[in-house]
Design a protein around this motif. Structure first.
Motif, mmCIF file in Angstrom:
data_model
loop_
_atom_site.group_PDB
_atom_site.id
_atom_site.type_symbol
_atom_site.label_atom_id
_atom_site.label_comp_id
_atom_site.label_asym_id
_atom_site.label_seq_id
_atom_site.Cartn_x
_atom_site.Cartn_y
_atom_site.Cartn_z
ATOM 1 N N UNK A 424 0.414 -1.048 0.069
ATOM 2 C CA UNK A 424 0.621 -0.247 -0.280
ATOM 3 C C UNK A 424 0.839 1.544 0.459
ATOM 4 N N UNK A 425 1.721 1.438 0.657
ATOM 5 C CA UNK A 425 3.065 2.189 1.145
ATOM 6 C C UNK A 425 3.789 2.779 -0.769
ATOM 7 N N UNK A 426 3.789 1.435 -1.128
ATOM 8 C CA UNK A 426 4.651 1.698 -2.411
ATOM 9 C C UNK A 426 3.977 2.206 -3.977
ATOM 10 N N UNK A 427 2.082 1.493 -3.184
ATOM 11 C CA UNK A 427 1.354 2.014 -4.426
ATOM 12 C C UNK A 427 0.725 3.685 -3.977
ATOM 13 N N UNK A 428 0.425 4.036 -3.144
ATOM 14 C CA UNK A 428 0.366 5.267 -2.371
ATOM 15 C C UNK A 428 1.780 6.455 -3.361
ATOM 16 N N UNK A 429 3.315 5.776 -2.605
ATOM 17 C CA UNK A 429 3.929 6.776 -3.212
ATOM 18 C C UNK A 429 4.379 7.121 -4.545
ATOM 19 N N UNK A 430 3.990 5.981 -5.891
ATOM 20 C CA UNK A 430 4.203 6.106 -6.976
ATOM 21 C C UNK A 430 2.918 7.195 -7.012
ATOM 22 N N UNK A 431 1.367 7.011 -7.227
ATOM 23 C CA UNK A 431 0.855 7.897 -6.962
ATOM 24 C C UNK A 431 0.900 9.626 -6.697
ATOM 25 N N UNK A 432 1.647 9.595 -5.978
ATOM 26 C CA UNK A 432 2.018 10.821 -5.635
ATOM 27 C C UNK A 432 3.400 11.141 -6.024
ATOM 28 N N UNK A 433 4.047 10.472 -6.604
ATOM 29 C CA UNK A 433 5.535 10.706 -6.995
ATOM 30 C C UNK A 433 4.960 11.066 -9.063
ATOM 31 N N UNK A 434 4.320 10.607 -9.100
ATOM 32 C CA UNK A 434 3.557 10.750 -10.912
ATOM 33 C C UNK A 434 2.689 11.899 -10.595
ATOM 34 N N UNK A 435 2.198 11.970 -10.112
ATOM 35 C CA UNK A 435 1.391 13.427 -9.859
ATOM 36 C C UNK A 435 2.449 15.140 -10.167
ATOM 37 N N UNK A 436 3.394 14.618 -9.161
ATOM 38 C CA UNK A 436 4.224 15.929 -9.393
ATOM 39 C C UNK A 436 5.126 15.930 -10.300
ATOM 40 N N UNK A 437 5.322 14.808 -10.678
ATOM 41 C CA UNK A 437 6.213 14.397 -11.833
ATOM 42 C C UNK A 437 5.648 15.561 -13.033
ATOM 43 N N UNK A 438 4.435 15.352 -13.195
ATOM 44 C CA UNK A 438 3.494 15.396 -14.467
ATOM 45 C C UNK A 438 3.184 17.097 -14.496
ATOM 46 N N UNK A 439 2.895 17.425 -12.819
ATOM 47 C CA UNK A 439 2.183 18.993 -12.476
ATOM 48 C C UNK A 439 3.449 19.916 -12.438
ATOM 49 N N UNK A 440 4.313 19.185 -11.676
ATOM 50 C CA UNK A 440 5.245 20.534 -11.301
ATOM 51 C C UNK A 440 6.215 20.811 -12.383
ATOM 52 N N UNK A 441 6.733 20.266 -13.936
ATOM 53 C CA UNK A 441 7.261 20.468 -14.855
ATOM 54 C C UNK A 441 6.096 21.555 -15.708
ATOM 55 N N UNK A 442 4.892 21.345 -15.799
ATOM 56 C CA UNK A 442 3.951 22.134 -16.336
ATOM 57 C C UNK A 442 3.885 23.953 -15.168
ATOM 58 N N UNK A 443 3.703 23.553 -14.390
ATOM 59 C CA UNK A 443 3.787 24.938 -13.561
ATOM 60 C C UNK A 443 4.996 26.032 -13.437
#
Length: 480
Positions: A424-443
């Motif tokens: 569960x920890x790995x699943x949550x971390x993957x979701x958050x990491x991808x969310x940051x990786x996809x959004x931070x460059x555009x912001x």
């Protein structure tokens, strides 16, 4: 088969001094003949045989001289450069990249620099001057023949269209016949290397249209330029960022683009060679930022410059690592109660870093090619998260199965609950990491910051902190 080029017999004509030449290999590899040339010219430079060296390379093409310099030690490359006549040296400078140019000119005297810069066109001269220390620039400018033209170019913002344009172009009035236009092209052919477009301007140089060479070939020679010209010129402002210029030329498949001022008066053009250089420089800058380096970092930089350009990024990474360590330290009791938890910290940190960098790299590439913009953020984020859910669930299932399997072999407390916690920890971390990786460059792009910085600091360091925090929050609530 290599093609023979640039051959010159030695002045002495002795049997032990064979003609030295630079050959070109179809594979792009350094041939054995060229290695011999490098060794022999290197020995001549070491011996200080200026006349012999000048005689050998005087008929070589600038690109061949550059290839020779690149394969010589920097100290000898500088000597070779200073041995060359000012005109030949200027041709070499015109084709060098910024870093190598700065390295070659570093030890030049003021008199030598004046000779070289006066042999260059104002655009190349301004670029070369920019690589020199400020105090050297101040001493050089009053002595240059084209100081006013160079100062005008230096007035444009760095990395703007105006700063990279050339004023070498063919512009004709609309009432000229195509026969007159052809004569003007011929008159400028020796000065302008590549003429593919002829611009049509009024008496105040407002851009009206353009002619391609095929228009001159296929239209009657008595036809007026105003009748034959194309009236849909795509031009860029002199203040436009060079990266945006490249995007526009790629979108519209342009080999060169005119530069205009606020009133659409023609100022110059940006050539295909310059567009390629900008593309290369921007890629190198992004690579530096994505590696946690300053864009000014150079391979031949002195020790002080290495410290200056790298230490701030290392300290920023140290700060992030310190925060991650602080979070781990705050869960000291939990780790003491279940030491097995410590073994999962590198797993979740690595997964977060990899997933985040993958998403960020794709986002940065999309921004660079102009296929992504801020309006895409919700749709793109949703798609990335959907993919992250599948990837994260797969990785989490594999990790949970491995942990549960180990629990059957070695003595683990509550192996099923530990497996669920890790998954569960790995699943949550993957979701958050991808969310940051996809959004931070555009912001970052939205706020005028280079998106490539996302992978250098924001993603690598930020995801480490988030990964550790999320892991211990899940472990505290589920396993302990």
């Amino acid at each position: 088969m290599p093609n023979q080029a640039n051959t010159l017999t030695s002045p002495s004509g002795s049997a032990d001094q064979a003609p030295l030449r630079w050959t070109h290999s179809a594979t792009g590899e350094l041939s054995s003949e060229n290695k011999t040339v490098i060794r022999q010219i290197g020995r001549l430079i070491k011996a200080g045989d200026r006349d012999r060296v000048r005689a050998i390379v005087r008929r070589w093409r600038p690109r061949d001289v550059i290839e020779l310099m690149v394969n010589l030690p920097l100290k000898r490359a500088r000597k070779l450069f200073f041995y060359m006549p000012a005109g030949a040296a200027a041709k070499v400078v015109a084709e060098l990249n910024d870093d190598f140019r700065a390295a070659l000119l570093e030890d030049a005297t003021i008199e030598r620099l004046v000779e070289i810069l006066d042999s260059l066109d104002p655009e190349t001269g301004a670029d070369a001057l920019e690589e020199l220390p400020e105090e050297v620039q101040e001493r050089l400018l009053p002595q240059l023949q084209r100081a006013n033209d160079i100062l005008e170019l230096k007035g444009y913002r760095e990395e703007s269209a105006g700063s990279i344009m050339t004023r070498k172009l063919v512009a004709v009035p609309p009432d000229w016949t195509l026969d007159q236009v052809v004569s003007e092209v011929r008159r400028n052919a020796s000065v302008i290397k590549k003429i593919s477009v002829i611009y049509v301007v009024d008496h105040e140089r407002h851009l009206l249209g353009y002619l391609k060479l095929r228009d001159l070939l296929l239209s009657p020679k008595e036809r007026r330029a105003a009748e034959a010209m194309r009236t849909d010129p795509i031009a860029v402002s002199s203040e436009m960022d060079q990266e945006e210029v490249v995007r526009i030329t790629l979108t519209h498949a342009l080999t060169s683009v005119p530069v205009v001022d606020g009133e659409r008066r023609l100022l110059g053009r940006i050539t295909s060679d310059e567009l390629q250089r900008v593309t290369r420089d921007e890629a190198e800058e992004d690579a530096h930022l994505m590696s946690g380096l300053s864009p000014e970092a150079r391979p031949d930089a002195p020790v002080f410059s290495i410290v200056k350009t790298r230490l701030p990024w290392l300290l920023a990474g140290l700060l992030g690592a310190t925060l991650s360590g602080t979070i781990v330290g705050s869960y000291e009791e939990e780790i003491a109660a279940a030491a097995i938890l410590a073994s999962f910290i590198p797993i979740v940190m690595s997964m977060a870093g990899n997933a985040g960098i993958q998403a960020a790299t794709v986002a940065i590439q999309g921004i660079a090619t102009g296929t992504l913009w801020i309006g895409d953020l919700p749709w793109r984020l949703g798609r990335e998260l959907l993919g992250a859910m599948v990837n994260g669930l797969t990785a989490a299932t594999v990790l949970a199965a491995v942990v549960f399997g180990l629990g059957l072999v070695i003595d683990l407390e509550s192996p099923l609950r530990l497996a669920g916690t890790a998954g569960l920890a790995l699943f949550c971390v993957t979701l958050l990491a991808v969310a940051m990786g996809a959004s931070v460059p555009m912001l970052l792009k939205h706020f005028g910051i280079d998106p490539a910085m996302a992978t250098g600091i924001f993603i690598t360091t930020g995801n480490d902190i988030i990964a550790v925090l999320v892991f211990f929050l899940v472990a505290t609530n589920l396993y302990l």
